[in-house]
Enzyme design. Structure first.
Site: not given
Length: 419
Positions: A57, A312
């Protein structure tokens, strides 16, 4: 290009890749021997869990905030996040010396809240509000509008999408052979949009698979309805991907770049988390394990193929491990709950333990429903068995010995209330 018709330009992803080098490093693309052996395929993991903020992110957040003018930054920025985007924004605020207010659901794991405060230092304020990302987002948007501050959206923004797309650029630089399958987790769709667009341009033969949790499959719903509708309810367990409604931009892009969307049960995600930890010492958060869990659903198709999964994130709170183990056992068919009414005779409980349970069974939960009727009243019992096939024999022995019972696992509302 109007925002309604937006599609990532490859030049903008290249530009973002150069910019985010200030805060990210090129994470390794590593072959996983255990997964490769299990699925008889050549499986590589893109280890975005190894970033400083332990998720990808930071790429989109830094790319977006860096693009804002000094005048905009001086007013401060606002974001809403379930955790990982918040950490990326917090680190970016600290790096760029702009103040940020970060709205997070009250259900956010404490570990993620602590990390946001640590990365942001005195440059951020954390505000906990609502039960879901969507609740926090609504509050953030309202406050930002009132104060005239810029919103740093976690997924539905061109700069965010282009920042996440830098992962696709790296993967194709790191992997020399053709990639047959690429598995991408989906929350709001920013990662799938950016990486998917890059692959469609430079690796068009790769099958791009988007992966959502069963309890929050908002992108799949948008695909099926041909409209970006919001889910009525969601399961918040996979907090990094628990989104009622995907982005208006990301939905349109994903329609163009995704070959398929898979929906993965939360229990399978939990089993995958435990497997990754036990076999590879990898700590994956629920959303981080999505792409790897999906391999089980396509084990026949990927056999003998080159496969890449984006891992992720690894922002998992250790206090959640008991719940993760519980959900895994339930999914694997190894843990079962019953409401048992014991026969009204002395020694019934002893008989249940000695004659109903098999040597390998383990009572993991036992609670009388009526505390004053021990050995006569009903009890909620959790039993862990050795094999899923043991369940039928366990039920049969209870029936043969006149133990009246109700099986609770398949009674969703009652099961969730009791357990």
């Amino acid at each position: 290009m109007s925002k309604e018709n937006y599609y990532p330009l490859m030049a903008d992803i290249v530009k973002a890749s150069k910019l985010v080098q200030e805060v990210v490093f090129e994470t390794p693309l590593l072959k996983n021997l255990n997964l490769s052996s299990k699925y008889k395929a050549n499986i590589h993991l893109k280890r975005e869990d190894l970033q400083l903020v332990r998720s990808y992110k930071i790429r989109g957040a830094y790319n977006k905030i860096s693009s804002l003018s000094k005048e905009v930054l001086a007013k401060g920025i606002v974001c809403a996040s379930a955790g990982n985007h918040a950490q990326g924004v917090a680190y970016s605020c600290n790096k760029l010396k702009c103040f940020g207010k970060i709205y997070m659901p009250e259900t956010t794991p404490r570990q993620k809240i602590k990390q946001v405060k640590m990365f942001g230092g005195d440059q951020v304020e954390v505000i906990l509000t609502g039960d879901t990302f969507d609740d926090a987002s609504a509050k953030a948007n309202a406050d930002a509008k009132e104060l005239g501050q810029a919103i740093i959206h976690p997924f539905d923004d061109p700069k965010i999408i282009e920042g996440q797309g830098t992962i696709g650029l790296e993967i194709l630089q790191q992997f020399n052979d053709p990639i047959d399958y690429l598995f991408l987790p989906i929350g709001g769709g920013g990662l799938a949009s950016g990486v998917g667009a890059w692959f469609k341009e430079f690796s068009p033969n790769t099958k791009i698979i988007g992966v959502e949790p069963e309890g929050a499959a908002s992108m799949k719903m948008a695909f099926e309805k041909k409209d970006n509708v919001a889910l009525d309810t969601i399961d918040r367990f996979v907090d990094g991907a628990a989104v009622r409604k995907v982005g208006d931009l990301t939905w349109k892009i994903c329609e163009k770049v995704l070959d398929r969307i898979l929906v993965v049960p939360e229990g399978l995600i939990c089993s995958t988390i435990l497997q990754m930890y036990n076999e590879d010492a990898i700590v994956a958060e629920p959303a981080g394990a999505l792409s790897i869990a999906a391999l089980q659903l396509m084990k026949k198709e990927i056999k003998g193929k080159n496969v890449v999964c984006v891992l992720s994130g690894s922002n998992n709170d250790i206090t959640r491990m008991e719940e993760i183990k519980e959900r895994s056992l339930l999914y694997e068919g190894l843990k079962h709950y019953f409401m048992v009414r014991f026969p009204q005779r002395s020694g019934a409980l002893k008989e249940f333990v000695n004659d109903v349970l098999s040597p390998g069974d383990d009572i993991t939960h036992f609670e009388y429903y009526k505390k004053s009727s021990r050995e006569k009243g009903p009890a909620v019992i959790g039993i862990e068995v050795q094999n899923p096939s043991d369940l039928q024999r366990l039920k049969q022995r209870m029936t043969e010995r006149n133990f009246i019972f109700k099986y609770l696992n398949d009674k969703t509302d009652l099961f969730q209330f009791i357990v």
